[in-house]
Write a protein that holds these residues in place. Structure first.
Motif, short mmCIF file in Angstrom:
data_model
loop_
_atom_site.label_atom_id
_atom_site.label_comp_id
_atom_site.label_asym_id
_atom_site.label_seq_id
_atom_site.Cartn_x
_atom_site.Cartn_y
_atom_site.Cartn_z
N UNK A 116 -5.67 19.02 -14.95
CA UNK A 116 -5.82 18.28 -16.20
C UNK A 116 -4.59 17.42 -16.46
N UNK A 117 -4.52 16.33 -15.76
CA UNK A 117 -3.39 15.42 -15.93
C UNK A 117 -3.80 14.03 -15.47
N UNK A 118 -3.00 13.07 -15.83
CA UNK A 118 -3.28 11.67 -15.53
C UNK A 118 -3.48 11.45 -14.04
N UNK A 119 -2.75 12.16 -13.20
CA UNK A 119 -2.83 11.97 -11.75
C UNK A 119 -4.15 12.40 -11.13
N UNK A 120 -4.95 13.18 -11.84
CA UNK A 120 -6.24 13.64 -11.30
C UNK A 120 -7.43 12.97 -11.98
N UNK A 121 -7.15 12.00 -12.84
CA UNK A 121 -8.22 11.35 -13.59
C UNK A 121 -8.43 9.91 -13.14
N UNK B 160 0.82 -1.21 0.00
CA UNK B 160 0.00 0.00 0.00
C UNK B 160 0.86 1.26 0.00
N UNK B 161 2.03 1.19 0.59
CA UNK B 161 2.93 2.35 0.52
C UNK B 161 3.32 2.63 -0.92
N UNK B 162 3.54 1.58 -1.72
CA UNK B 162 3.88 1.76 -3.13
C UNK B 162 2.68 2.27 -3.95
N UNK B 163 1.47 1.99 -3.45
CA UNK B 163 0.29 2.55 -4.09
C UNK B 163 0.12 4.03 -3.75
N UNK C 265 -8.74 6.94 -1.24
CA UNK C 265 -8.12 6.58 0.03
C UNK C 265 -7.08 7.62 0.45
N UNK C 266 -6.32 8.15 -0.50
CA UNK C 266 -5.36 9.21 -0.20
C UNK C 266 -6.08 10.45 0.32
N UNK C 267 -7.22 10.78 -0.29
CA UNK C 267 -8.03 11.90 0.20
C UNK C 267 -8.49 11.64 1.64
N UNK C 268 -8.89 10.41 1.90
CA UNK C 268 -9.32 10.03 3.25
C UNK C 268 -8.17 10.12 4.24
N UNK C 269 -6.98 9.68 3.80
CA UNK C 269 -5.80 9.77 4.65
C UNK C 269 -5.51 11.23 5.01
N UNK C 270 -5.59 12.11 4.01
CA UNK C 270 -5.31 13.53 4.25
C UNK C 270 -6.35 14.15 5.16
N UNK C 271 -7.62 13.77 4.98
CA UNK C 271 -8.68 14.31 5.84
C UNK C 271 -8.44 13.93 7.29
N UNK C 272 -8.04 12.67 7.50
CA UNK C 272 -7.74 12.22 8.86
C UNK C 272 -6.53 12.95 9.41
N UNK D 271 -1.85 15.17 -6.37
CA UNK D 271 -2.06 14.78 -7.77
C UNK D 271 -0.74 14.35 -8.41
N UNK D 272 0.29 15.15 -8.19
CA UNK D 272 1.60 14.84 -8.77
C UNK D 272 2.20 13.58 -8.15
N UNK D 273 2.04 13.43 -6.85
CA UNK D 273 2.58 12.25 -6.18
C UNK D 273 1.84 10.99 -6.64
N UNK D 274 0.52 11.09 -6.78
CA UNK D 274 -0.26 9.94 -7.27
C UNK D 274 0.16 9.57 -8.68
N UNK D 275 0.36 10.55 -9.54
CA UNK D 275 0.77 10.26 -10.91
C UNK D 275 2.13 9.56 -10.91
#
Length: 685
Positions: free
Chosen positions: A593-598, A547-550, A641-648, A669-673
């Motif tokens: 507008x990039x792959x990381x936000x889609x 999950x860390x690699x995800x 899940x990343x959004x949920x992590x940040x909210x927490x 977004x950039x980190x996810x991409x």
């Protein structure tokens, strides 16, 4: 060899109306309706012919069928196709052709006959005018003026006369016309293109072989059942009907020849003989096909043509609009037409067997349920006369599941029934590997997916301005000297991460559907290789590293276990919405507008919540209010899940510098991409 003489000819428009050998009169009888084509139909006809002309001025365009009955010397009663025949005549008048040698007239409609004769004097058509023909002339002239440039009208007219062809059936005198009319009234006016193809091929066979060919054809046209059910021949499929064991057309069991008076329908439709154990096909034996019969014929034809030296696969079009054109080109290409037709019939039967038993199909029912994969990959098995059932193609559940994922990934990426290149490549592999095992097949599909990704979608030369593959992009990538090659993938000298970010630039939304489906497949594959079956406990080193690699915390493994490629996911979702980007706002259009936000999502879910902020989407998509099938993307699950992590983290004061509603920001977004590219791009550079 005794040959059946078919009453059909392929004729150009010039031959129909302008040839000088015999002056003909085409008579529209009273039982035919008035001319009724409207603007849309006439415009579409001229536009389609023009598109063919613009594409290749040497290609033929097939306009349909004309069926006539010879009433006397050079007098032909038009019993089918009069709407097209009249439209063609009108178009010739729009072209300015004053003298048309072969007449078109109406047996008992004085207004129609007078209007046709006076079209040279348009708009002065006199007092007795057929309004339909007059309007048809207006529509044709309007379309011609709008579509065809003045500088190319002479050349287009020549193309229309010489390269636009019609199939002319001259009904023999011994045909039962009453039966013919009954059939035509029940099935519509025009013969289907695949029926014309059947006749074009069948005319090269004698009566005995034609009977066999026709039964094979009709059995294969039943696209929603296994071919072994429509053609239950142990001499073809073995005692359990689960193998293809013949090697030639002559191995197909002979069929009875027709006796008695022939009719035109005998030439076009020879129904399958019902056998005792298969006279009915139960509803639970049926499935939803992934391709229709005309487009499937093109798959079988391309496979057949691959053995002919000089055939160029990159010039073949897998689109039923080109069905007649491709079959006519094939007949012109081959020397021995009898051998070709028999070869094609055998390949058609084998291709249908391989399609039904080695390619996924969708189970009946449009409602998909989360965790219930509707994609089936099973072969038909007859245990005995009363017991038959489908079986998974392998007992190895890991291989079975990955095969289903790969094939359904291709299918949901290329849903239209035309241009299914992946299906042709799969067929070509299966044809050439009769003794393949499931591991070989899996390896082929894995390589094919990688080949698509690296050599098409990460090759700017293959893509148009919208980042979609251009014409023949797949064939050009896969064929080297007419040999399919899926083993040589990409170029180790290329940095594909840089390539990806260059093609799918920040600020652009042109990321193709296949790229997202390939990403979800790679995410599932990572899970399958690293965790599935290991019963790895939550909090273990392996699972935490996964999950860390995800790029997020652990959200359990059920989304991976239950994942499948839903047909509903066809819409691009901006997780951070476009409506909240712009000047003076936290994120710009370039940021989002990039792959990381889609992620891919169902169209209904996207339209209802496209303007919600990421936190609202998280609440809605996670609590069961939304259709969970439509949001079942692994990539999207990671983003949420990343959004949920940040909210927490914000609630716990660990991200106290973020503004409100910024649980998902430009950095995320950039980190996810980056994390996604780490997973899907794994080549050495």
């Amino acid at each position: 060899m005794e040959k059946t003489t078919f009453p059909l000819e392929e004729r150009s428009i010039y031959q129909i109306y302008l040839e000088s050998q015999e002056t003909k009169t085409y008579v529209i009888p009273i039982y035919q309706r008035n001319y009724a084509w409207e603007e849309d139909e006439i415009n579409a006809l001229i536009k389609d012919v023009y598109d063919s002309f613009a594409k290749n001025k040497n290609d033929y365009y097939y306009i349909g069928t004309l069926v006539t009955y010879k009433r006397g010397d050079s007098v032909y009663e038009v019993i089918d196709g009069q709407q097209r025949l009249t439209t063609i005549y009108i178009i010739l008048k729009v072209f300015g052709i004053k003298e048309i040698r072969n007449r078109l007239t109406y047996g008992a409609r004085k207004k129609s006959a007078l209007t046709i004769v006076k079209l040279n004097d348009y708009p002065n058509l006199g007092d007795e005018v057929d309004g339909g023909i007059r309007n048809g002339y207006n529509y044709a002239k309007k379309a011609f003026d709008a579509i065809v440039e003045e500088s190319e009208r002479e050349e287009f007219t020549k193309y229309f006369l010489d390269k636009v062809h019609i199939i002319h059936y001259k009904v023999p005198k011994d045909v039962d016309l009453n039966h013919y009319f009954e059939v035509m009234n029940s099935r519509g006016e025009q013969l289907e293109k695949h029926e014309i193809v059947k006749s074009l091929l069948g005319q090269h066979l004698n009566k005995k072989d034609l009977a066999t060919f026709s039964r094979v054809w009709e059995a294969c046209s039943e696209m929603n059942v296994y071919v072994q059910q429509a053609f239950p021949e142990a001499r073809v499929f073995g005692s359990h009907l689960h193998k293809f064991i013949i090697n030639s057309f002559e191995d197909i069991p002979e069929q009875d020849e027709s006796d008695g008076k022939s009719t035109i329908i005998d030439l076009l439709q020879q129904p399958i003989c019902e056998l005792e154990d298969f006279s009915t096909i139960e509803q639970n034996d049926k499935f939803q096909p992934i391709i229709d019969f005309p487009n499937f014929l093109l798959i079988a034809l391309k496979v057949t043509m691959m053995k002919y030296e000089g055939f160029e696969p990159v010039k073949f079009t897998l689109d039923d609009k080109e069905l007649l054109n491709e079959f006519n080109k094939a007949l012109q290409f081959v020397d021995d037409k009898v051998e070709f037709v028999k070869d094609f019939a055998l390949n058609l039967l084998k291709a249908k067997f391989l399609l039904d038993n080695n390619i996924v199909h969708h189970s009946l029912g449009d409602k998909e349920q989360l965790g219930d994969n509707p994609w089936k990959l099973q072969f038909f098995y007859l245990e005995n006369a009363k017991k038959r059932y489908p079986k998974n193609i392998t007992d190895n559940q890991d291989i079975q599941k990955e095969l289903v994922h790969l094939l359904s990934m291709f299918e949901v990426s290329f849903t239209p029934k035309q241009r299914k290149n992946y299906l042709f490549y799969s067929m070509l592999f299966l044809f050439g590997n009769n003794e393949h095992n499931e591991q070989d097949y899996l390896k082929f599909l894995q390589c094919l997916a990688d080949k698509y990704f690296y050599d098409v979608y990460l090759n700017s030369e293959c893509l148009n301005e919208r980042k979609q593959p251009g014409p023949n992009a797949f064939d050009n990538a896969l064929f080297v000297d007419r040999v399919m090659n899926v083993d040589d993938i990409g170029n180790d000298e290329i940095d594909y991460r840089v390539k990806f970010e260059d093609i799918y630039k920040q600020g652009r939304a042109d990321v193709p559907l296949f790229v997202f489906n390939y990403t979800d497949y790679k995410l599932w594959k990572k899970y399958a290789d690293e965790l599935r079956g290991n019963k790895t406990k939550k909090g273990s080193k392996e699972r935490s590293q996964f999950f860390e690699e995800l790029g997020c915390t652990d959200f359990e493994l059920e989304p991976f276990n239950n994942f499948y490629f839903s047909r509903t996911r066809k819409s691009l979702e901006h997780y951070y919405p476009q409506a909240k980007a712009g000047e003076g706002k936290p994120l710009s259009s370039d940021d989002i507008n990039c792959f990381g936000n889609f992620a891919m999502i169902g169209a209904e879910a996207n339209s209802s919540g496209s303007n919600w902020d990421p936190r609202t989407k998280l609440d809605h998509y996670s609590d069961g209010k939304a259709d969970q099938v439509s949001v079942a993307s692994l990539k999207f699950k990671i983003m949420m899940q990343k959004c949920k992590d940040n909210d927490l983290a914000i609630l716990n004061g660990l991200l106290d510098e973020r503004e409100a509603h910024m649980e998902w920001d430009a950095g995320d977004i950039q980190e996810h991409q980056k994390k996604m590219l780490d997973i899907i791009i794994q080549r050495k550079n």
